[in-house]
Design a protein around this motif. Structure first.
Motif: not given
Length: 224
Positions: A74-81, A91-101, A103-109
């Protein structure tokens, strides 16, 4: 302490009709419930991708091995900003990703591993004790010094923290609270519902101490 909203009760006939409709839609993508307590009735509403943070994660990209066994970046640049990456990326932690419009971009991690633990705040009534809740694996949540509230389950739903509980004298009616996560670090959790903001700190382990007091050594102790 928490302000919870009551769950709307869904008539049995509506639930039955929904089940028939879902079962009749062949060829649809199958979603796997996350092991934090997602109910099968709500899992189709959750667009979140769940999995484990991969070694290919970088500053603005997140590699995740999903619960379906796929490796996705996922591209998380927008989520970081937008300050929507909570709990760090390890690495190894469980992660939840909310994708944007896209689907390869994350709006929340959200780092679910960071979310686990005991979260407390001073008692808002008198500040004498610490109160809060303990978030555990498998959707288990337990109250800390809150005897009037029976906590039942927690889960993440489209980037929000959902907590299901029941008042001790509530007649068996469950309450559902949905919180936006404002901040999540190693020792701080800030969440917000429709009316209030709750600031928690990670509960510190109390060190055991002995009542035996030792006298300081003096020069006389070393004379032969």
């Amino acid at each position: 302490m928490m302000m919870l909203t009551k769950r709307n009760l869904i008539p049995f006939a509506v639930v039955a009709m929904a089940i028939v409709t879902i079962c009749s839609c062949g060829g649809k993508e199958k979603r796997v419930p996350f092991d934090s307590g997602d109910s099968t009735s709500n899992v189709l509403q959750d667009k979140t991708v769940y999995g484990v943070c991969g070694d290919g994660t970088a500053m603005h990209t997140l590699q995740i091995i999903t619960d379906l066994g796929d490796t996705v970046t996922f591209d998380i640049a927008a989520a970081v900003d937008n300050n929507k990456v909570f709990g760090g990326l390890q690495a190894g932690d469980r992660i939840a990703v909310v994708p944007g419009t896209d689907k390869n971009t994350a709006v929340c991690v959200i780092n679910q591993t960071s979310l686990l633990g005991n979260w407390v705040m001073p008692n808002p009534l008198d500040g004498s004790d610490e109160v809060g809740f303990s978030i555990k694996e498998g959707g288990v949540v337990e109250g800390i010094e809150q005897s009037s509230i029976i906590y039942k389950t927690w889960r993440l739903l489209n980037g929000q923290l959902e907590v299901v509980s029941e008042r001790e004298s509530g007649g068996g009616i469950e309450d559902i609270a949905l919180y936006n996560i404002i901040k999540l670090t190693a020792d701080s959790l800030i969440i917000k519902d429709a009316e209030d903001i709750f600031e928690y700190g990670r509960q510190q382990t109390k060190k055991e101490h002995s009542d035996i007091k030792l006298e300081e050594a003096s020069s006389e102790d070393f004379k032969i």
